[in-house]
Design a protein around this motif. Structure first.
Motif, PDB file in Angstrom:
ATOM      1  N   VAL A 132       0.883  -1.244  -0.150  1.00  4.97           N
ATOM      2  CA  VAL A 132      -0.002   0.064   0.037  1.00  4.97           C
ATOM      3  C   VAL A 132       0.877   1.363   0.044  1.00  4.97           C
ATOM      4  O   VAL A 132       0.635   2.109  -0.666  1.00  4.97           O
ATOM      5  CB  VAL A 132      -1.002   0.150   1.139  1.00  4.97           C
ATOM      6  N   GLY A 133       1.789   1.439   0.769  1.00  4.70           N
ATOM      7  CA  GLY A 133       2.777   2.326   1.126  1.00  4.70           C
ATOM      8  C   GLY A 133       3.764   2.555  -0.375  1.00  4.70           C
ATOM      9  O   GLY A 133       3.762   3.580  -0.795  1.00  4.70           O
ATOM     10  N   ASN A 134       4.158   1.358  -0.771  1.00  7.92           N
ATOM     11  CA  ASN A 134       4.873   1.420  -2.031  1.00  7.92           C
ATOM     12  C   ASN A 134       4.283   1.993  -3.025  1.00  7.92           C
ATOM     13  O   ASN A 134       4.739   2.550  -3.942  1.00  7.92           O
ATOM     14  CB  ASN A 134       5.585  -0.050  -2.169  1.00  7.92           C
ATOM     15  N   LEU A 135       2.959   1.626  -3.470  1.00  9.49           N
ATOM     16  CA  LEU A 135       1.968   2.079  -4.550  1.00  9.49           C
ATOM     17  C   LEU A 135       1.726   3.468  -4.399  1.00  9.49           C
ATOM     18  O   LEU A 135       0.953   3.837  -5.307  1.00  9.49           O
ATOM     19  CB  LEU A 135       1.073   1.167  -4.534  1.00  9.49           C
ATOM     20  N   GLY A 136       2.093   4.013  -3.170  1.00  9.43           N
ATOM     21  CA  GLY A 136       1.558   5.585  -2.906  1.00  9.43           C
ATOM     22  C   GLY A 136       0.305   5.928  -2.435  1.00  9.43           C
ATOM     23  O   GLY A 136      -0.048   7.061  -2.263  1.00  9.43           O
ATOM     24  N   PHE A 137      -0.060   4.866  -1.752  1.00  9.25           N
ATOM     25  CA  PHE A 137      -1.165   5.098  -1.013  1.00  9.25           C
ATOM     26  C   PHE A 137      -1.068   5.222   0.580  1.00  9.25           C
ATOM     27  O   PHE A 137       0.218   4.946   0.798  1.00  9.25           O
ATOM     28  CB  PHE A 137      -2.364   3.947  -0.922  1.00  9.25           C
ATOM     29  N   ASN A 138      -1.813   5.822   1.340  1.00 13.72           N
ATOM     30  CA  ASN A 138      -1.511   6.040   2.686  1.00 13.72           C
ATOM     31  C   ASN A 138      -2.091   4.977   3.673  1.00 13.72           C
ATOM     32  O   ASN A 138      -3.236   4.928   3.581  1.00 13.72           O
ATOM     33  CB  ASN A 138      -2.031   7.574   3.295  1.00 13.72           C
ATOM     34  N   PRO A 139      -1.225   3.943   4.349  1.00 13.51           N
ATOM     35  CA  PRO A 139      -1.926   2.903   4.791  1.00 13.51           C
ATOM     36  C   PRO A 139      -2.080   3.192   6.208  1.00 13.51           C
ATOM     37  O   PRO A 139      -1.413   3.973   6.969  1.00 13.51           O
ATOM     38  CB  PRO A 139      -0.887   1.677   4.788  1.00 13.51           C
ATOM     39  N   ILE A 140      -3.264   2.755   6.791  1.00 13.37           N
ATOM     40  CA  ILE A 140      -3.949   2.653   8.183  1.00 13.37           C
ATOM     41  C   ILE A 140      -4.231   1.295   8.560  1.00 13.37           C
ATOM     42  O   ILE A 140      -5.071   0.780   8.110  1.00 13.37           O
ATOM     43  CB  ILE A 140      -5.136   3.467   8.036  1.00 13.37           C
ATOM     44  N   LEU A 141      -3.331   1.164   9.281  1.00 11.43           N
ATOM     45  CA  LEU A 141      -3.476  -0.330   9.968  1.00 11.43           C
ATOM     46  C   LEU A 141      -4.068  -0.651  11.250  1.00 11.43           C
ATOM     47  O   LEU A 141      -3.601   0.227  12.327  1.00 11.43           O
ATOM     48  CB  LEU A 141      -1.913  -0.912  10.113  1.00 11.43           C
ATOM     49  N   VAL A 142      -5.190  -1.101  11.281  1.00  8.88           N
ATOM     50  CA  VAL A 142      -5.965  -1.302  12.735  1.00  8.88           C
ATOM     51  C   VAL A 142      -5.423  -2.450  13.179  1.00  8.88           C
ATOM     52  O   VAL A 142      -5.525  -3.625  12.946  1.00  8.88           O
ATOM     53  CB  VAL A 142      -7.368  -1.513  12.341  1.00  8.88           C
ATOM     54  N   SER A 143      -4.485  -2.079  14.503  1.00 14.05           N
ATOM     55  CA  SER A 143      -3.774  -3.019  14.997  1.00 14.05           C
ATOM     56  C   SER A 143      -4.315  -4.048  15.829  1.00 14.05           C
ATOM     57  O   SER A 143      -3.931  -5.453  15.809  1.00 14.05           O
ATOM     58  CB  SER A 143      -2.441  -2.480  15.937  1.00 14.05           C
ATOM     59  N   ASP A 144      -5.506  -3.839  16.368  1.00 16.63           N
ATOM     60  CA  ASP A 144      -6.145  -4.775  17.134  1.00 16.63           C
ATOM     61  C   ASP A 144      -7.325  -5.580  16.246  1.00 16.63           C
ATOM     62  O   ASP A 144      -8.201  -6.299  16.883  1.00 16.63           O
ATOM     63  CB  ASP A 144      -6.744  -4.210  18.452  1.00 16.63           C
ATOM     64  N   ALA A 145      -7.191  -5.370  15.108  1.00 14.97           N
ATOM     65  CA  ALA A 145      -8.045  -6.077  13.992  1.00 14.97           C
ATOM     66  C   ALA A 145      -7.182  -7.075  13.161  1.00 14.97           C
ATOM     67  O   ALA A 145      -7.477  -7.270  12.203  1.00 14.97           O
ATOM     68  CB  ALA A 145      -8.938  -5.273  13.312  1.00 14.97           C
ATOM     69  N   THR A 146      -6.145  -7.363  13.795  1.00 17.68           N
ATOM     70  CA  THR A 146      -5.156  -8.213  13.062  1.00 17.68           C
ATOM     71  C   THR A 146      -4.744  -9.127  14.169  1.00 17.68           C
ATOM     72  O   THR A 146      -4.815  -9.046  15.419  1.00 17.68           O
ATOM     73  CB  THR A 146      -3.758  -7.329  12.554  1.00 17.68           C
ATOM     74  N   ALA A 147      -4.200 -10.241  13.589  1.00 16.12           N
ATOM     75  CA  ALA A 147      -3.767 -11.370  14.621  1.00 16.12           C
ATOM     76  C   ALA A 147      -2.469 -12.189  13.854  1.00 16.12           C
ATOM     77  O   ALA A 147      -2.568 -12.373  12.667  1.00 16.12           O
ATOM     78  CB  ALA A 147      -4.700 -12.156  15.111  1.00 16.12           C
ATOM     79  N   THR A 148      -2.017 -13.092  14.730  1.00 15.92           N
ATOM     80  CA  THR A 148      -0.980 -13.911  14.140  1.00 15.92           C
ATOM     81  C   THR A 148      -0.996 -15.202  14.992  1.00 15.92           C
ATOM     82  O   THR A 148      -1.868 -15.304  15.900  1.00 15.92           O
ATOM     83  CB  THR A 148       0.301 -13.349  13.899  1.00 15.92           C
ATOM     84  N   PHE A 149      -0.222 -15.888  14.797  1.00  9.12           N
ATOM     85  CA  PHE A 149       0.074 -17.405  15.359  1.00  9.12           C
ATOM     86  C   PHE A 149       1.251 -17.661  15.942  1.00  9.12           C
ATOM     87  O   PHE A 149       2.368 -16.856  15.612  1.00  9.12           O
ATOM     88  CB  PHE A 149      -0.494 -18.670  14.506  1.00  9.12           C
ATOM     89  N   GLU A 150       1.395 -18.500  17.072  1.00 10.17           N
ATOM     90  CA  GLU A 150       2.812 -18.818  17.720  1.00 10.17           C
ATOM     91  C   GLU A 150       3.411 -19.547  16.618  1.00 10.17           C
ATOM     92  O   GLU A 150       2.984 -20.133  15.537  1.00 10.17           O
ATOM     93  CB  GLU A 150       2.496 -19.763  18.779  1.00 10.17           C
ATOM     94  N   ARG A 151       5.004 -19.305  16.336  1.00 11.34           N
ATOM     95  CA  ARG A 151       5.825 -19.823  15.673  1.00 11.34           C
ATOM     96  C   ARG A 151       6.832 -20.641  16.326  1.00 11.34           C
ATOM     97  O   ARG A 151       7.186 -20.347  17.425  1.00 11.34           O
ATOM     98  CB  ARG A 151       6.628 -18.638  14.571  1.00 11.34           C
ATOM     99  N   VAL A 152       7.366 -21.484  15.701  1.00 11.31           N
ATOM    100  CA  VAL A 152       8.589 -22.435  16.156  1.00 11.31           C
ATOM    101  C   VAL A 152       9.590 -22.197  15.493  1.00 11.31           C
ATOM    102  O   VAL A 152       9.646 -22.500  14.059  1.00 11.31           O
ATOM    103  CB  VAL A 152       8.159 -23.864  16.341  1.00 11.31           C
ATOM    104  N   GLY A 153      10.745 -21.934  15.826  1.00 12.73           N
ATOM    105  CA  GLY A 153      12.080 -21.531  14.802  1.00 12.73           C
ATOM    106  C   GLY A 153      12.747 -22.839  14.452  1.00 12.73           C
ATOM    107  O   GLY A 153      12.276 -23.843  15.112  1.00 12.73           O
ATOM    108  N   PRO A 154      13.637 -22.890  13.799  1.00 13.84           N
ATOM    109  CA  PRO A 154      14.396 -23.869  13.266  1.00 13.84           C
ATOM    110  C   PRO A 154      15.228 -24.825  14.442  1.00 13.84           C
ATOM    111  O   PRO A 154      15.351 -25.821  14.505  1.00 13.84           O
ATOM    112  CB  PRO A 154      15.333 -23.405  12.330  1.00 13.84           C
ATOM    113  N   ASP A 155      15.487 -23.843  15.637  1.00 11.76           N
ATOM    114  CA  ASP A 155      16.093 -24.640  16.627  1.00 11.76           C
ATOM    115  C   ASP A 155      15.195 -25.168  17.667  1.00 11.76           C
ATOM    116  O   ASP A 155      15.604 -25.460  18.994  1.00 11.76           O
ATOM    117  CB  ASP A 155      16.900 -23.722  17.411  1.00 11.76           C
ATOM    118  N   GLY A 156      13.846 -25.095  17.451  1.00 12.26           N
ATOM    119  CA  GLY A 156      12.698 -25.561  18.330  1.00 12.26           C
ATOM    120  C   GLY A 156      12.282 -24.338  19.335  1.00 12.26           C
ATOM    121  O   GLY A 156      11.357 -24.619  19.969  1.00 12.26           O
ATOM    122  N   THR A 157      12.795 -23.217  19.169  1.00  9.62           N
ATOM    123  CA  THR A 157      12.478 -22.027  20.081  1.00  9.62           C
ATOM    124  C   THR A 157      10.958 -21.597  19.886  1.00  9.62           C
ATOM    125  O   THR A 157      10.793 -21.270  18.503  1.00  9.62           O
ATOM    126  CB  THR A 157      13.392 -20.770  20.089  1.00  9.62           C
TER     127      THR A 157
END
Length: 102
Positions: free
Chosen positions: A40-65
């Protein structure tokens, strides 16, 4: 797809409608949301990110962390925070109740 712009005419539609700002929500913050926000930013628009309307998941690294979803979320938001054009906001829901039965 890791961006809302891949495979559809989103950019063309935004330009046709003369939309200067794009509000971004969704899953997963560190993947699709982050990529879309950067595009959005690279294309010249103004991005507005609603932080509490996004989510993600736990991740496990290559070392198991394990990295909690909260840590991944905050790291991704911190990565995006350095974008000059990005506005971070929180979702505010306003409930209006009309008392019509009196």
């Amino acid at each position: 797809m890791n961006s809302a712009f891949i495979g559809i005419k989103l950019e063309m539609n935004l330009r046709e409608e003369a939309c200067p700002q794009v509000v971004i929500t969704g899953l997963t913050t560190d993947h699709c949301v982050e990529t879309t926000t950067r595009m959005v930013g690279n294309l010249g628009f103004n991005p507005i990110l609603v932080s509490d309307a996004t989510a993600t998941f736990e991740r496990v690294g290559p070392d198991g962390t394990r990295s909690s979803a909260e840590l991944i979320q905050q790291t991704s938001l911190a990565n995006l925070h350095v974008m000059n054009s990005l506005k971070l906001c929180r979702l505010r829901i306003v409930l209006i109740v009309y008392d019509d039965w009196k």
